[in-house]
Design a protein around this motif. Structure first.
Motif, PDB file in Angstrom:
ATOM      1  N   TYR A  95     -18.641   1.981  25.025  1.00  0.00           N
ATOM      2  CA  TYR A  95     -20.070   1.681  24.895  1.00  0.00           C
ATOM      3  C   TYR A  95     -20.394   1.157  23.497  1.00  0.00           C
ATOM      4  CZ  TYR A  95     -19.600   4.584  28.976  1.00  0.00           C
ATOM      5  OH  TYR A  95     -19.170   5.088  30.179  1.00  0.00           O
ATOM      6  N   LEU A  96     -19.840   1.824  22.488  1.00  0.00           N
ATOM      7  CA  LEU A  96     -20.057   1.360  21.117  1.00  0.00           C
ATOM      8  C   LEU A  96     -19.452  -0.028  20.930  1.00  0.00           C
ATOM      9  CD1 LEU A  96     -19.186   4.681  19.225  1.00  0.00           C
ATOM     10  CD2 LEU A  96     -21.457   3.795  19.777  1.00  0.00           C
ATOM     11  N   GLY A  97     -18.251  -0.207  21.480  1.00  0.00           N
ATOM     12  CA  GLY A  97     -17.588  -1.499  21.349  1.00  0.00           C
ATOM     13  C   GLY A  97     -18.343  -2.612  22.052  1.00  0.00           C
ATOM     14  N   THR A  98     -18.907  -2.304  23.220  1.00  0.00           N
ATOM     15  CA  THR A  98     -19.671  -3.318  23.956  1.00  0.00           C
ATOM     16  C   THR A  98     -20.901  -3.750  23.174  1.00  0.00           C
ATOM     17  OG1 THR A  98     -18.920  -2.540  26.119  1.00  0.00           O
ATOM     18  CG2 THR A  98     -20.999  -3.757  26.061  1.00  0.00           C
ATOM     19  N   ILE A  99     -21.598  -2.790  22.596  1.00  0.00           N
ATOM     20  CA  ILE A  99     -22.790  -3.119  21.810  1.00  0.00           C
ATOM     21  C   ILE A  99     -22.413  -3.964  20.594  1.00  0.00           C
ATOM     22  CG2 ILE A  99     -24.676  -2.182  20.419  1.00  0.00           C
ATOM     23  CD1 ILE A  99     -24.557   0.328  22.236  1.00  0.00           C
ATOM     24  N   GLU A 100     -21.411  -3.506  19.857  1.00  0.00           N
ATOM     25  CA  GLU A 100     -21.049  -4.203  18.621  1.00  0.00           C
ATOM     26  C   GLU A 100     -20.420  -5.567  18.904  1.00  0.00           C
ATOM     27  OE1 GLU A 100     -20.381  -2.084  14.953  1.00  0.00           O
ATOM     28  OE2 GLU A 100     -19.413  -0.508  16.144  1.00  0.00           O
ATOM     29  N   TYR A 101     -19.610  -5.644  19.946  1.00  0.00           N
ATOM     30  CA  TYR A 101     -19.008  -6.935  20.273  1.00  0.00           C
ATOM     31  C   TYR A 101     -20.072  -7.926  20.735  1.00  0.00           C
ATOM     32  CZ  TYR A 101     -15.808 -10.440  22.064  1.00  0.00           C
ATOM     33  OH  TYR A 101     -15.133 -11.615  22.282  1.00  0.00           O
ATOM     34  N   SER A 102     -21.054  -7.445  21.475  1.00  0.00           N
ATOM     35  CA  SER A 102     -22.142  -8.323  21.922  1.00  0.00           C
ATOM     36  C   SER A 102     -22.875  -8.922  20.729  1.00  0.00           C
ATOM     37  CB  SER A 102     -23.130  -7.543  22.797  1.00  0.00           C
ATOM     38  OG  SER A 102     -22.511  -7.050  23.960  1.00  0.00           O
ATOM     39  N   ILE A 103     -23.146  -8.080  19.743  1.00  0.00           N
ATOM     40  CA  ILE A 103     -23.844  -8.547  18.538  1.00  0.00           C
ATOM     41  C   ILE A 103     -22.973  -9.535  17.774  1.00  0.00           C
ATOM     42  CG2 ILE A 103     -24.786  -7.845  16.302  1.00  0.00           C
ATOM     43  CD1 ILE A 103     -25.489  -5.138  17.622  1.00  0.00           C
ATOM     44  N   ALA A 104     -21.705  -9.158  17.570  1.00  0.00           N
ATOM     45  CA  ALA A 104     -20.795 -10.004  16.794  1.00  0.00           C
ATOM     46  C   ALA A 104     -20.583 -11.356  17.474  1.00  0.00           C
ATOM     47  CB  ALA A 104     -19.460  -9.293  16.609  1.00  0.00           C
ATOM     48  N   ARG A 105     -20.378 -11.344  18.790  1.00  0.00           N
ATOM     49  CA  ARG A 105     -20.128 -12.598  19.505  1.00  0.00           C
ATOM     50  C   ARG A 105     -21.371 -13.485  19.505  1.00  0.00           C
ATOM     51  NH1 ARG A 105     -18.247 -12.539  25.707  1.00  0.00           N
ATOM     52  NH2 ARG A 105     -20.441 -11.965  25.961  1.00  0.00           N
ATOM     53  N   TYR A 106     -22.545 -12.871  19.676  1.00  0.00           N
ATOM     54  CA  TYR A 106     -23.774 -13.669  19.658  1.00  0.00           C
ATOM     55  C   TYR A 106     -23.947 -14.338  18.295  1.00  0.00           C
ATOM     56  CZ  TYR A 106     -28.595 -15.137  19.984  1.00  0.00           C
ATOM     57  OH  TYR A 106     -29.731 -15.907  19.983  1.00  0.00           O
ATOM     58  N   PHE A 107     -23.714 -13.576  17.240  1.00  0.00           N
ATOM     59  CA  PHE A 107     -23.804 -14.130  15.885  1.00  0.00           C
ATOM     60  C   PHE A 107     -22.804 -15.264  15.697  1.00  0.00           C
ATOM     61  CE2 PHE A 107     -21.532 -13.769  11.724  1.00  0.00           C
ATOM     62  CZ  PHE A 107     -22.468 -14.426  10.938  1.00  0.00           C
ATOM     63  N   TYR A 108     -21.576 -15.029  16.098  1.00  0.00           N
ATOM     64  CA  TYR A 108     -20.516 -15.996  15.818  1.00  0.00           C
ATOM     65  C   TYR A 108     -20.608 -17.242  16.693  1.00  0.00           C
ATOM     66  CZ  TYR A 108     -15.914 -17.891  14.771  1.00  0.00           C
ATOM     67  OH  TYR A 108     -14.895 -18.717  14.377  1.00  0.00           O
ATOM     68  N   GLU A 109     -20.929 -17.057  17.968  1.00  0.00           N
ATOM     69  CA  GLU A 109     -20.885 -18.180  18.906  1.00  0.00           C
ATOM     70  C   GLU A 109     -22.234 -18.847  19.145  1.00  0.00           C
ATOM     71  OE1 GLU A 109     -19.093 -16.838  22.499  1.00  0.00           O
ATOM     72  OE2 GLU A 109     -17.135 -16.439  21.584  1.00  0.00           O
ATOM     73  N   ASN A 110     -23.330 -18.115  18.913  1.00  0.00           N
ATOM     74  CA  ASN A 110     -24.636 -18.657  19.292  1.00  0.00           C
ATOM     75  C   ASN A 110     -25.591 -18.922  18.139  1.00  0.00           C
ATOM     76  OD1 ASN A 110     -23.789 -16.663  21.750  1.00  0.00           O
ATOM     77  ND2 ASN A 110     -24.773 -18.522  22.492  1.00  0.00           N
ATOM     78  N   ASP A 111     -25.600 -18.044  17.145  1.00  0.00           N
ATOM     79  CA  ASP A 111     -26.615 -18.195  16.101  1.00  0.00           C
ATOM     80  C   ASP A 111     -26.119 -17.600  14.788  1.00  0.00           C
ATOM     81  OD1 ASP A 111     -28.844 -18.428  14.535  1.00  0.00           O
ATOM     82  OD2 ASP A 111     -30.212 -17.428  15.924  1.00  0.00           O
ATOM     83  N   ARG A 112     -25.560 -18.457  13.935  1.00  0.00           N
ATOM     84  CA  ARG A 112     -25.067 -17.999  12.631  1.00  0.00           C
ATOM     85  C   ARG A 112     -26.209 -17.720  11.652  1.00  0.00           C
ATOM     86  NH1 ARG A 112     -19.555 -19.137  11.429  1.00  0.00           N
ATOM     87  NH2 ARG A 112     -18.438 -19.244  13.410  1.00  0.00           N
ATOM     88  N   GLY A 113     -27.431 -18.001  12.082  1.00  0.00           N
ATOM     89  CA  GLY A 113     -28.563 -17.816  11.180  1.00  0.00           C
ATOM     90  C   GLY A 113     -29.228 -16.457  11.264  1.00  0.00           C
ATOM     91  N   ILE A 114     -28.875 -15.645  12.268  1.00  0.00           N
ATOM     92  CA  ILE A 114     -29.525 -14.341  12.382  1.00  0.00           C
ATOM     93  C   ILE A 114     -29.067 -13.424  11.259  1.00  0.00           C
ATOM     94  CG2 ILE A 114     -29.797 -14.542  14.870  1.00  0.00           C
ATOM     95  CD1 ILE A 114     -27.492 -12.526  15.168  1.00  0.00           C
ATOM     96  N   LYS A 115     -29.875 -12.422  10.975  1.00  0.00           N
ATOM     97  CA  LYS A 115     -29.603 -11.473   9.899  1.00  0.00           C
ATOM     98  C   LYS A 115     -29.373 -10.077  10.477  1.00  0.00           C
ATOM     99  CE  LYS A 115     -30.730 -14.601   6.708  1.00  0.00           C
ATOM    100  NZ  LYS A 115     -31.082 -15.726   7.581  1.00  0.00           N
ATOM    101  N   ASP A 116     -28.889  -9.190   9.630  1.00  0.00           N
ATOM    102  CA  ASP A 116     -28.693  -7.805  10.062  1.00  0.00           C
ATOM    103  C   ASP A 116     -29.998  -7.206  10.584  1.00  0.00           C
ATOM    104  OD1 ASP A 116     -26.092  -8.068   9.272  1.00  0.00           O
ATOM    105  OD2 ASP A 116     -26.228  -6.712   7.559  1.00  0.00           O
TER     106      ASP A 116
END
Length: 321
Positions: free
Chosen positions: A44-65
């Motif tokens: 569950y933790l991995g799914t949440i964190e991977y979703s965030i990381a992949r979205y940042f990397y593949e979809n929007d490099r402009g988002i912030k923490d």
């Protein structure tokens, strides 16, 4: 048994994440945090964190923490609402990936909220770093999303940050999750600490310092002689402790033994200069001069950090004339 989703949740947004969660049991409600339970809840933790990381990397490099924090808080507070309620793509990415997991492996409402809280804490633990994308970059790095070039650039960036903050190379490796964490855990556990697996990076360092100061004097000497350059923060800590106790003979003994064993121990010279700054300004000046001489032979420093230190050393030397 998982509920029947009917139409796929990505079509129309009529599904709700809460439908995939189990009721809370009295035992589950007793859980206060997932700290120390990371392995049990890793999917569950991995799914949440991977979703965030992949979205940042593949979809929007402009988002912030802060955008990731806002998304997680919105999901936590409104997870009973339909997917169509959520407007941000990052929120939808996290929810849909969680639903795919929860269809086969449901957890309770309370466990779900604790998982969100855990990731929020992970993000907050990197808020001290000099980057409003500190967590996002770290997550993309540890999830293996970076290219080799990006990975090398990120590691260089973290090592420069560690040097600016006065952290050792061991601490830099800890920040990079490069498998050296055992060095810290082993040190702390060898001197009686328990529950170290639940400590944050900063708490682990604080615990290490506490345990070091509780060691017998001869063990402190032996440890620093064996590990001084790698744990140079402890060298500074011990020299400061000896100075406060007025034990300058011990300071000189340690200094002599360390310089006999290690060449170009930059931070040792800096710490020694600080120790004698008021007691013997002339001696302090000589240590800062040694630090200045050593500066260009210290490979792990970035050019910018080296120049900042050079200016600081020159300023101190000038004031001590």
């Amino acid at each position: 048994m998982s509920p029947d989703t009917g139409n796929k949740f990505t079509e129309g947004g009529d599904d709700s994440l809460s439908r995939y969660l189990k009721p809370d049991s009295p035992e589950i409600k007793e859980i206060k945090s997932l700290q120390g339970k990371e392995y049990e809840y890793s999917d569950y933790l991995g799914t949440i964190e991977y979703s965030i990381a992949r979205y940042f990397y593949e979809n929007d490099r402009g988002i912030k923490d802060k955008d990731a924090v806002a998304a997680l808080n919105n999901i936590k507070n409104n997870y009973d609402k339909k997917i169509s309620f959520f407007e941000q793509d990052l929120e939808i990415e996290i929810i849909e990936n969680l639903i795919e997991l929860l269809e086969d492996e449901p957890i309770s409402h309370h466990e779900f909220k604790l998982a969100i809280d855990y990731v929020l804490e992970v993000i907050d633990n990197r808020s001290w770093m000099e980057d409003d994308q500190a967590y996002l970059k770290w997550a993309a790095y540890v999830m293996g999303l970076f290219t080799e070039k990006e990975r090398e650039e990120y590691e260089t960036e973290i090592r420069k940050l560690a040097a600016r903050m006065g952290f050792s190379s061991k601490h830099a490796d800890l920040m990079l999750m490069k498998g050296e964490e055992e060095d810290y855990f082993e040190f702390v556990e060898n001197y009686g600490a328990e529950g170290t697996e639940e400590l944050t990076d900063e708490e682990l360092i604080a615990e290490m310092e506490k345990r070091f100061l509780s060691m017998p004097e001869d063990e402190k000497f032996d440890f620093l002689l064996e590990n001084g350059p790698e744990f140079y923060e402890l060298v500074g800590l011990y020299l400061s402790d000896l100075s406060e106790r007025g034990e300058f003979d011990k300071i000189q003994t340690l200094y002599r033994k360390l310089t006999e064993k290690y060449d170009d121990f930059l931070y040792l010279y800096v710490y020694m200069g600080g120790v004698y700054l008021e007691k013997d300004p002339s001696l302090a000046k000589s240590y800062f001069e040694k630090a200045l001489e050593t500066l260009d032979r210290t490979d792990e420093l970035s050019d910018s950090t080296r120049e900042v230190l050079r200016a600081q050393f020159l300023n101190l030397i000038k004031k001590l004339k």
